[in-house]
Scaffold this motif. Structure first.
Motif, PDB file in Angstrom:
ATOM      1  N   ASP A   3       9.262  14.813 -22.351  1.00  0.00           N
ATOM      2  CA  ASP A   3      10.268  14.495 -21.332  1.00  0.00           C
ATOM      3  C   ASP A   3      11.274  13.479 -21.860  1.00  0.00           C
ATOM      4  O   ASP A   3      12.490  13.630 -21.662  1.00  0.00           O
ATOM      5  CB  ASP A   3       9.590  13.928 -20.072  1.00  0.00           C
ATOM      6  CG  ASP A   3       8.807  14.982 -19.297  1.00  0.00           C
ATOM      7  OD1 ASP A   3       9.129  16.173 -19.421  1.00  0.00           O
ATOM      8  OD2 ASP A   3       7.884  14.601 -18.560  1.00  0.00           O
ATOM      9  N   MET A  11      15.291  13.905 -22.469  1.00  0.00           N
ATOM     10  CA  MET A  11      16.279  13.021 -21.844  1.00  0.00           C
ATOM     11  C   MET A  11      17.170  12.357 -22.881  1.00  0.00           C
ATOM     12  O   MET A  11      18.362  12.152 -22.645  1.00  0.00           O
ATOM     13  CB  MET A  11      15.576  11.965 -20.984  1.00  0.00           C
ATOM     14  CG  MET A  11      15.018  12.490 -19.668  1.00  0.00           C
ATOM     15  SD  MET A  11      16.272  13.314 -18.630  1.00  0.00           S
ATOM     16  CE  MET A  11      17.368  11.945 -18.255  1.00  0.00           C
ATOM     17  N   PHE A  51      18.476  18.679 -10.322  1.00  0.00           N
ATOM     18  CA  PHE A  51      18.716  18.731 -11.771  1.00  0.00           C
ATOM     19  C   PHE A  51      20.179  18.462 -12.121  1.00  0.00           C
ATOM     20  O   PHE A  51      20.474  17.954 -13.213  1.00  0.00           O
ATOM     21  CB  PHE A  51      18.216  20.054 -12.336  1.00  0.00           C
ATOM     22  CG  PHE A  51      16.705  20.146 -12.326  1.00  0.00           C
ATOM     23  CD1 PHE A  51      15.958  19.362 -13.190  1.00  0.00           C
ATOM     24  CD2 PHE A  51      16.050  20.968 -11.420  1.00  0.00           C
ATOM     25  CE1 PHE A  51      14.561  19.423 -13.169  1.00  0.00           C
ATOM     26  CE2 PHE A  51      14.663  21.036 -11.394  1.00  0.00           C
ATOM     27  CZ  PHE A  51      13.916  20.258 -12.274  1.00  0.00           C
ATOM     28  N   VAL A  75      20.065  14.810 -12.257  1.00  0.00           N
ATOM     29  CA  VAL A  75      19.458  14.386 -13.526  1.00  0.00           C
ATOM     30  C   VAL A  75      20.513  14.402 -14.637  1.00  0.00           C
ATOM     31  O   VAL A  75      20.647  13.450 -15.412  1.00  0.00           O
ATOM     32  CB  VAL A  75      18.270  15.311 -13.905  1.00  0.00           C
ATOM     33  CG1 VAL A  75      17.843  15.081 -15.357  1.00  0.00           C
ATOM     34  CG2 VAL A  75      17.085  15.072 -12.965  1.00  0.00           C
ATOM     35  N   TRP A  76      21.283  15.487 -14.694  1.00  0.00           N
ATOM     36  CA  TRP A  76      22.326  15.622 -15.715  1.00  0.00           C
ATOM     37  C   TRP A  76      23.373  14.512 -15.584  1.00  0.00           C
ATOM     38  O   TRP A  76      23.739  13.872 -16.578  1.00  0.00           O
ATOM     39  CB  TRP A  76      22.976  17.000 -15.581  1.00  0.00           C
ATOM     40  CG  TRP A  76      24.180  17.229 -16.447  1.00  0.00           C
ATOM     41  CD1 TRP A  76      25.483  17.230 -16.054  1.00  0.00           C
ATOM     42  CD2 TRP A  76      24.189  17.501 -17.855  1.00  0.00           C
ATOM     43  NE1 TRP A  76      26.309  17.482 -17.122  1.00  0.00           N
ATOM     44  CE2 TRP A  76      25.543  17.654 -18.243  1.00  0.00           C
ATOM     45  CE3 TRP A  76      23.196  17.625 -18.824  1.00  0.00           C
ATOM     46  CZ2 TRP A  76      25.905  17.925 -19.566  1.00  0.00           C
ATOM     47  CZ3 TRP A  76      23.574  17.900 -20.145  1.00  0.00           C
ATOM     48  CH2 TRP A  76      24.907  18.046 -20.497  1.00  0.00           C
ATOM     49  N   ALA A  85      21.898  10.971 -16.448  1.00  0.00           N
ATOM     50  CA  ALA A  85      21.168  10.830 -17.715  1.00  0.00           C
ATOM     51  C   ALA A  85      21.622   9.623 -18.523  1.00  0.00           C
ATOM     52  O   ALA A  85      20.795   8.937 -19.147  1.00  0.00           O
ATOM     53  CB  ALA A  85      21.326  12.105 -18.543  1.00  0.00           C
ATOM     54  N   TYR A  99      19.816   6.615 -17.429  1.00  0.00           N
ATOM     55  CA  TYR A  99      18.347   6.689 -17.367  1.00  0.00           C
ATOM     56  C   TYR A  99      17.714   5.763 -18.389  1.00  0.00           C
ATOM     57  O   TYR A  99      18.061   5.767 -19.566  1.00  0.00           O
ATOM     58  CB  TYR A  99      17.882   8.126 -17.616  1.00  0.00           C
ATOM     59  CG  TYR A  99      16.380   8.246 -17.769  1.00  0.00           C
ATOM     60  CD1 TYR A  99      15.525   8.082 -16.671  1.00  0.00           C
ATOM     61  CD2 TYR A  99      15.811   8.494 -19.015  1.00  0.00           C
ATOM     62  CE1 TYR A  99      14.158   8.185 -16.817  1.00  0.00           C
ATOM     63  CE2 TYR A  99      14.436   8.599 -19.167  1.00  0.00           C
ATOM     64  CZ  TYR A  99      13.617   8.437 -18.060  1.00  0.00           C
ATOM     65  OH  TYR A  99      12.250   8.526 -18.206  1.00  0.00           O
ATOM     66  N   TRP A 122      10.726   9.221 -11.872  1.00  0.00           N
ATOM     67  CA  TRP A 122      12.188   9.166 -11.663  1.00  0.00           C
ATOM     68  C   TRP A 122      12.684  10.474 -11.068  1.00  0.00           C
ATOM     69  O   TRP A 122      13.497  10.485 -10.142  1.00  0.00           O
ATOM     70  CB  TRP A 122      12.855   8.882 -13.007  1.00  0.00           C
ATOM     71  CG  TRP A 122      14.343   8.727 -12.961  1.00  0.00           C
ATOM     72  CD1 TRP A 122      15.050   7.702 -12.372  1.00  0.00           C
ATOM     73  CD2 TRP A 122      15.320   9.611 -13.542  1.00  0.00           C
ATOM     74  NE1 TRP A 122      16.407   7.909 -12.561  1.00  0.00           N
ATOM     75  CE2 TRP A 122      16.592   9.057 -13.276  1.00  0.00           C
ATOM     76  CE3 TRP A 122      15.233  10.787 -14.267  1.00  0.00           C
ATOM     77  CZ2 TRP A 122      17.770   9.668 -13.704  1.00  0.00           C
ATOM     78  CZ3 TRP A 122      16.399  11.396 -14.702  1.00  0.00           C
ATOM     79  CH2 TRP A 122      17.659  10.831 -14.418  1.00  0.00           C
ATOM     80  N   LEU A 123      12.170  11.589 -11.581  1.00  0.00           N
ATOM     81  CA  LEU A 123      12.566  12.904 -11.072  1.00  0.00           C
ATOM     82  C   LEU A 123      12.227  13.046  -9.587  1.00  0.00           C
ATOM     83  O   LEU A 123      13.035  13.536  -8.797  1.00  0.00           O
ATOM     84  CB  LEU A 123      11.860  13.996 -11.889  1.00  0.00           C
ATOM     85  CG  LEU A 123      12.141  15.448 -11.486  1.00  0.00           C
ATOM     86  CD1 LEU A 123      13.587  15.820 -11.785  1.00  0.00           C
ATOM     87  CD2 LEU A 123      11.186  16.396 -12.226  1.00  0.00           C
TER      88      LEU A 123
END
Length: 203
Positions: free
Chosen positions: A19, A23, A67, A70-71, A74, A77, A86-87
């Protein structure tokens, strides 16, 4: 709605390291790494959202938003907690937003109304007892309905614990609660679920 339980979390060091590697690549704008990360985690995210909302179609949409977030996030992060924690924080925020939107704008779906109004199918007189699969389907639907009626914090805690097998400490991180508070929330949720599902548990 009948939804298969999400696969248990893979908490192995190798999975966690993978993971972080994804990332790191996503931070550099690597869309292939994003695709691989989505493939690894989308089933769990969709399953969790579906359990929270009771809606497979919306679950797919919200998982996509997770997602996308997330992108977009990032670059900011930092691996101070597990990536999956976090997800699921992102998932929690989007699900809670959707639940509050639904409270403000309750939908009255004609399709849903038509489905509720369907006549009960008469039992086959040659069948002496209900099919086990039908009984199981009825119970799964009752469990889902009972979960949907829980307050949102209790609902999220029970879904994360029961279906994703997430440890108390991580649930606390996701929900912003201490471990004792998580255990208290889960106790209240389980007590309420037992009461709602009493007719099934007593058989």
């Amino acid at each position: 709605m009948s939804q298969d339980p999400s696969p248990q979390a893979d908490s192995s060091p190798d999975a966690a390291a993978q993971d972080l590697a994804w990332m790191a690549r996503i931070k550099q704008g690597d869309t292939e790494a994003l695709r691989e990360l989505i493939e690894a985690h989308q089933h769990r995210v969709v399953g969790t959202v579906a359990k929270m909302l009771g809606d497979d179609c919306d679950a797919e949409d919200i998982a996509q938003q997770v997602f996308i977030r997330v992108w977009r996030s990032a670059a900011r992060y930092e691996p101070t907690a597990k990536f999956t924690t976090w997800l699921f924080k992102i998932t929690r925020n989007l699900v809670f937003n959707e639940l509050r939107r639904r409270k403000r704008h309750p939908a009255h779906s004609l399709d849903a109304a038509a489905e509720d109004d369907r006549p009960m199918q008469a039992p086959d007189p040659s069948t002496k007892a209900p099919d086990d699969s039908l009984l199981n389907e009825e119970m799964q639907a009752a469990i889902q309905k009972a979960i949907e009626e829980l307050p949102e914090i209790q609902r999220m805690a029970i879904v994360l614990r029961r279906y994703d097998d997430i440890p108390y400490e991580d649930i606390g991180e996701i929900l912003g609660l201490s471990v004792p508070a998580v255990k208290s929330v889960l106790f209240r949720a389980r007590t309420e679920l037992r009461e709602k599902l009493k007719r099934y548990l007593d058989t």
